[in-house]
Design an enzyme around this catalytic site. Structure first.
Site, PDB file in Angstrom:
ATOM      1  N   CYS A 142      50.973  -0.252  45.121  1.00 50.98           N
ATOM      2  CA  CYS A 142      51.864   0.337  44.110  1.00 50.98           C
ATOM      3  C   CYS A 142      50.971   0.710  42.930  1.00 50.98           C
ATOM      4  CB  CYS A 142      53.014  -0.603  43.738  1.00 50.98           C
ATOM      5  SG  CYS A 142      52.536  -2.156  42.960  1.00 50.98           S
ATOM      6  N   GLY A 143      51.547   1.010  41.786  1.00 53.09           N
ATOM      7  CA  GLY A 143      50.719   1.470  40.665  1.00 53.09           C
ATOM      8  C   GLY A 143      49.691   0.435  40.249  1.00 53.09           C
ATOM      9  N   THR A 144      50.146  -0.787  40.012  1.00 54.07           N
ATOM     10  CA  THR A 144      49.244  -1.863  39.586  1.00 54.07           C
ATOM     11  C   THR A 144      48.856  -2.803  40.715  1.00 54.07           C
ATOM     12  OG1 THR A 144      51.119  -3.302  39.111  1.00 54.07           O
ATOM     13  CG2 THR A 144      50.307  -1.912  37.287  1.00 54.07           C
ATOM     14  N   GLY A 145      49.603  -2.774  41.784  1.00 57.29           N
ATOM     15  CA  GLY A 145      49.431  -3.746  42.864  1.00 57.29           C
ATOM     16  C   GLY A 145      50.259  -5.008  42.651  1.00 57.29           C
TER      17      GLY A 145
ATOM     18  N   ARG B 175      46.931   3.168  40.910  1.00 55.38           N
ATOM     19  CA  ARG B 175      46.642   3.957  39.704  1.00 55.38           C
ATOM     20  C   ARG B 175      45.374   3.498  38.986  1.00 55.38           C
ATOM     21  NH1 ARG B 175      52.959   4.217  37.715  1.00 55.38           N
ATOM     22  NH2 ARG B 175      53.446   6.207  38.732  1.00 55.38           N
TER      23      ARG B 175
ATOM     24  N   ARG C 111      43.534 -26.530  50.250  1.00 57.80           N
ATOM     25  CA  ARG C 111      44.119 -25.924  49.048  1.00 57.80           C
ATOM     26  C   ARG C 111      45.276 -24.991  49.414  1.00 57.80           C
ATOM     27  NH1 ARG C 111      38.041 -25.065  46.566  1.00 57.80           N
ATOM     28  NH2 ARG C 111      37.792 -27.248  45.988  1.00 57.80           N
TER      29      ARG C 111
ATOM     30  N   ASP D  74      54.669   2.401  47.385  1.00 58.17           N
ATOM     31  CA  ASP D  74      55.692   3.196  46.692  1.00 58.17           C
ATOM     32  C   ASP D  74      55.066   4.554  46.346  1.00 58.17           C
ATOM     33  OD1 ASP D  74      54.090   2.770  44.496  1.00 58.17           O
ATOM     34  OD2 ASP D  74      55.627   1.798  43.271  1.00 58.17           O
ATOM     35  N   HIS D  75      55.756   5.326  45.505  1.00 60.93           N
ATOM     36  CA  HIS D  75      55.247   6.661  45.143  1.00 60.93           C
ATOM     37  C   HIS D  75      53.882   6.595  44.453  1.00 60.93           C
ATOM     38  CE1 HIS D  75      57.575   4.977  41.849  1.00 60.93           C
ATOM     39  NE2 HIS D  75      56.862   5.728  41.010  1.00 60.93           N
TER      40      HIS D  75
ATOM     41  N   ARG E 276      37.605 -26.871  52.770  1.00 58.57           N
ATOM     42  CA  ARG E 276      38.366 -27.240  51.560  1.00 58.57           C
ATOM     43  C   ARG E 276      39.433 -26.203  51.225  1.00 58.57           C
ATOM     44  NH1 ARG E 276      33.741 -24.762  50.063  1.00 58.57           N
ATOM     45  NH2 ARG E 276      33.706 -23.431  48.215  1.00 58.57           N
ATOM     46  N   HIS E 277      39.192 -24.958  51.663  1.00 61.61           N
ATOM     47  CA  HIS E 277      40.176 -23.907  51.364  1.00 61.61           C
ATOM     48  C   HIS E 277      41.445 -24.081  52.188  1.00 61.61           C
ATOM     49  CE1 HIS E 277      37.141 -22.137  48.919  1.00 61.61           C
ATOM     50  NE2 HIS E 277      36.311 -22.052  49.936  1.00 61.61           N
TER      51      HIS E 277
ATOM     52  N   HIS F 184      38.398 -17.372  50.952  1.00 61.16           N
ATOM     53  CA  HIS F 184      38.945 -18.567  50.290  1.00 61.16           C
ATOM     54  C   HIS F 184      40.462 -18.684  50.411  1.00 61.16           C
ATOM     55  CE1 HIS F 184      35.302 -19.188  47.352  1.00 61.16           C
ATOM     56  NE2 HIS F 184      34.937 -19.085  48.622  1.00 61.16           N
TER      57      HIS F 184
ATOM     58  N   GLY G  22      53.593  -5.433  41.664  1.00 62.33           N
ATOM     59  CA  GLY G  22      54.970  -5.452  42.180  1.00 62.33           C
ATOM     60  C   GLY G  22      55.008  -5.723  43.669  1.00 62.33           C
TER      61      GLY G  22
HETATM   62  C1  RB5 Z   1      55.934   2.513  39.309  1.00 60.57           C
HETATM   63  O1  RB5 Z   1      56.012   3.268  38.152  1.00 60.57           O
HETATM   64  C2  RB5 Z   1      55.225   1.186  39.037  1.00 60.57           C
HETATM   65  O2  RB5 Z   1      55.993   0.395  38.186  1.00 60.57           O
HETATM   66  C3  RB5 Z   1      54.969   0.468  40.341  1.00 60.57           C
HETATM   67  O3  RB5 Z   1      54.211   1.282  41.165  1.00 60.57           O
HETATM   68  C4  RB5 Z   1      54.178  -0.820  40.252  1.00 60.57           C
HETATM   69  O4  RB5 Z   1      53.018  -0.668  39.482  1.00 60.57           O
HETATM   70  C5  RB5 Z   1      54.932  -2.019  39.879  1.00 60.57           C
HETATM   71  O5  RB5 Z   1      54.406  -3.150  39.886  1.00 60.57           O
END
Ligand code: RB5
Length: 143
Positions: free
Chosen positions: A63-66, A107, A134, A8-9, A130-131, A96, A68
């Protein structure tokens, strides 16, 4: 083996960096988008990648946090997506978890650390054993 990549952005700049870096290392990169830093919704890009992605290849979602992109990717039975923020977690996602998709937090990771994570992801084979057992239990919701 091609490397499929989408973001995403919030992941656009890291995607642009990794695409150039992977291309310079000789990989064929399939860039699904997004194509700018204009705000967009991360599921759209994951769905677009999932529609064409062959499971034996490798994908990178950002994405920002990975989180989503990772949550969306794991809705698909042919994607096994793992969130990683350093090389060791990326290595273990292959060894694994047999992940075929690496999710990165655009981010919260430097481009240098992201390169190391991607390198580990692309170089590490699945250990099996084993993996394998699982992994087969992941979809056995009633055990
Ligand atoms: C966008 O602002 C942010 O929410 C998206 O990139 C992501 O981190 C969501 O999980």
């Amino acid at each position: 083996m091609r490397i499929w990549i989408a973001s995403d952005h919030a992941g656009f700049l890291l995607k642009t960096h990794l695409k150039a870096w992977l291309t310079s290392k000789g990989y064929e990169v399939v860039d699904i988008g997004t194509h700018s830093e204009e705000s967009t919704d991360y599921p759209l890009w994951v769905h677009r990648l999932a529609q064409s992605f062959p499971p034996e290849e490798r994908g990178i979602l950002i994405c920002g946090t990975g989180n989503g992109v990772c949550m969306t990717a794991n809705r698909y039975s042919h994607l096994r997506a793992a969130l990683a923020w350093n090389a060791e977690i990326a290595r273990l996602a292959r060894a694994h978890n047999d992940a075929n998709i690496l999710c990165l937090p655009g981010r919260f990771i430097s481009s240098e650390e992201a390169e190391k994570a991607v390198e580990a992801f692309l170089q590490t084979p699945f250990e099996g054993g084993r993996h394998e057992r699982r992994i087969s239990q992941i979809n056995q919701l009633s055990i």
